[in-house]
Design a protein around this motif. Structure first.
Motif, PDB file in Angstrom:
ATOM      1  N   GLU A 185       0.823  -1.206   0.000  1.00  0.00           N
ATOM      2  CA  GLU A 185       0.000   0.000   0.000  1.00  0.00           C
ATOM      3  C   GLU A 185       0.863   1.263   0.000  1.00  0.00           C
ATOM      4  O   GLU A 185       0.572   2.222  -0.714  1.00  0.00           O
ATOM      5  N   GLN A 186       1.931   1.265   0.818  1.00  0.00           N
ATOM      6  CA  GLN A 186       2.814   2.430   0.853  1.00  0.00           C
ATOM      7  C   GLN A 186       3.502   2.648  -0.485  1.00  0.00           C
ATOM      8  O   GLN A 186       3.624   3.790  -0.953  1.00  0.00           O
ATOM      9  N   SER A 234       2.415   1.672  -3.460  1.00  0.00           N
ATOM     10  CA  SER A 234       1.404   2.123  -4.423  1.00  0.00           C
ATOM     11  C   SER A 234       1.066   3.594  -4.221  1.00  0.00           C
ATOM     12  O   SER A 234       0.934   4.355  -5.192  1.00  0.00           O
ATOM     13  N   TYR A 235       0.941   4.004  -2.957  1.00  0.00           N
ATOM     14  CA  TYR A 235       0.621   5.402  -2.667  1.00  0.00           C
ATOM     15  C   TYR A 235       1.727   6.324  -3.162  1.00  0.00           C
ATOM     16  O   TYR A 235       1.460   7.396  -3.727  1.00  0.00           O
ATOM     17  N   ARG A 264       1.564   6.582  -7.036  1.00  0.00           N
ATOM     18  CA  ARG A 264       0.424   7.382  -7.473  1.00  0.00           C
ATOM     19  C   ARG A 264       0.646   8.864  -7.186  1.00  0.00           C
ATOM     20  O   ARG A 264       0.249   9.724  -7.973  1.00  0.00           O
ATOM     21  N   ARG A 265       1.284   9.199  -6.069  1.00  0.00           N
ATOM     22  CA  ARG A 265       1.619  10.597  -5.787  1.00  0.00           C
ATOM     23  C   ARG A 265       2.579  11.153  -6.832  1.00  0.00           C
ATOM     24  O   ARG A 265       2.420  12.278  -7.307  1.00  0.00           O
ATOM     25  N   HIS A 299       0.696  11.613 -10.095  1.00  0.00           N
ATOM     26  CA  HIS A 299      -0.205  12.777 -10.004  1.00  0.00           C
ATOM     27  C   HIS A 299       0.583  14.078 -10.073  1.00  0.00           C
ATOM     28  O   HIS A 299       0.121  15.073 -10.659  1.00  0.00           O
ATOM     29  N   ASP A 330      -2.606   9.719 -12.453  1.00  0.00           N
ATOM     30  CA  ASP A 330      -3.183   8.742 -11.535  1.00  0.00           C
ATOM     31  C   ASP A 330      -3.953   7.671 -12.300  1.00  0.00           C
ATOM     32  O   ASP A 330      -3.865   6.467 -12.013  1.00  0.00           O
ATOM     33  N   GLN A 378      -3.313   3.368 -12.645  1.00  0.00           N
ATOM     34  CA  GLN A 378      -4.358   2.356 -12.464  1.00  0.00           C
ATOM     35  C   GLN A 378      -4.519   1.503 -13.715  1.00  0.00           C
ATOM     36  O   GLN A 378      -4.710   0.281 -13.639  1.00  0.00           O
TER      37      GLN A 378
END
Length: 363
Positions: free
Chosen positions: A181-182, A184-185, A188-189, A192, A200, A204
């Motif tokens: 999760e970290q 992936s976050y 994505r940041r 973005h 973003d 995906q």
């Protein structure tokens, strides 16, 4: 004027520093890049499976991660070690067989006449080969077979590094499973920050493309090679494990398991075992038809993308980047296709709004 020059120098040095930093980072990570890329692809493709397993293990991540690593070892590393051990054991026999082939008398292959429609023609061609000197034909093929066998033996020295990369891939997969999760976050940041909302969406979409390839290409290749290997084992073909690994590689490369099965059928007919040869021929037809049924169904479950786009990305990526291109190719095409489609839709939407405004303007 001086401020502009100072700003230009600052921008130039900043870009140069960032370029050097990126190159240096890639240089340091170069030994780990293959394992890192493969681990990323595997973890993304199997992430839904990991989440289901985690729910069964009382939502505890550490036991789930250890179990997933064990599954990867059982599915990839241990079969690879067994196949390499079998290969290393049989290399001397391959060299001896290649050296003795020139002294082998070709068989008459009388069973060719029993093949419907084309049997008589095939038997006539084989008789012409025998009349022209079948031993001479085998003697000409012997040097090439010997070179191939020696090349395979030489590659055995590099197989240890392949095993190390596989083990490192499993370790990196474990790290990604534990803190996915970290990671992936963070990605994505970054996306973005580069392209806003589209960035973003692109991340995906890349995830969906990777899962589509894993489901449609890798799973199909795995199922096809396993079923083909079962058929070879039932028919009594030797070296089943090595041939199954070869069929899996050919299926990943979009060639399929059919060439190996056809050679096995010919070997059985050559040996005079027509019963099992006919059985394996029927089995080959079943295995060969699995691509047209299983692969499109699995790809549709992975991502709602055109099938021709995924297959073109798989084949083109394989030719351009090697085995890792199986995933890189579809990701690149999927992201490019979606961004192009979004750009066209935005233009059409703006044009429709402009036409609507013109229509609604009072005259």
């Amino acid at each position: 004027m001086n401020d502009n020059k100072r700003d230009l120098a600052k921008i130039t040095l900043g870009v140069l520093f960032i370029g050097i930093l990126i190159i240096s980072t890639l240089w340091v990570l170069q030994p780990f890049l293959p394992a890192l890329v493969w681990a990323t692809m595997i973890s993304i493709a199997t992430w839904p499976l990991m989440l289901r397993l985690q729910r069964l293990l009382w939502n505890r991540r550490l036991p789930t991660t250890l179990l997933m690593m064990l599954v990867l070892l059982l599915l990839f590393v241990i079969p690879l070690l067994m196949a390499l051990a079998t290969f290393a054991e049989k290399v001397p026999q391959l060299l001896d067989w290649a050296g003795q082939l020139s002294n082998t008398t070709p068989p008459e292959l009388l069973w060719l006449q029993d093949i419907p429609l084309i049997g008589d023609r095939l038997f006539e061609l084989w008789q012409q080969v025998l009349a022209s000197g079948g031993q001479l034909l085998f003697a000409k093929a012997t040097p090439y077979l010997g070179l191939v066998a020696k090349w395979l033996a030489a590659q055995a020295g590099n197989l240890g590094m392949v095993i190390v990369h596989f083990l490192l891939t499993v370790v990196v997969c474990g790290l990604l499973y534990y803190s996915g999760e970290q990671a992936s976050y963070g990605i994505r940041r970054f996306a973005h920050r580069l392209a806003g909302k589209r960035g973003d969406q692109a991340t995906q979409l890349a995830t969906q493309a990777i899962r589509a390839v894993a489901m449609g290409v890798v799973v199909t290749a795995l199922v096809q090679s396993l079923i083909a290997g079962i058929g070879l084992m039932i028919a009594g073909i030797p070296y089943v494990m090595l041939l199954t690994l070869l069929m899996f590689i050919l299926a990943i490369a979009q060639i399929g398991a059919v060439p190996v099965l056809v050679c096995s059928v010919l070997y059985l007919y050559w040996s005079g075992d027509t019963t099992w040869a006919t059985f394996l021929l029927v089995w080959t037809l079943v295995v060969g038809s699995m691509d047209n049924i299983l692969r499109p169904l699995l790809i549709r479950q992975g991502a709602d993308l055109p099938l021709i786009l995924i297959l073109s990305g798989v084949i083109g990526g394989l030719l351009a980047f090697g085995i890792i291109g199986l995933f890189i190719g579809p990701v690149v095409l999927a992201v490019a296709y979606t961004l192009l489609d979004a750009w066209i839709r935005e233009g059409e939407l703006r044009e429709a709004q402009r036409q609507s405004e013109i229509t609604d303007t009072p005259r």
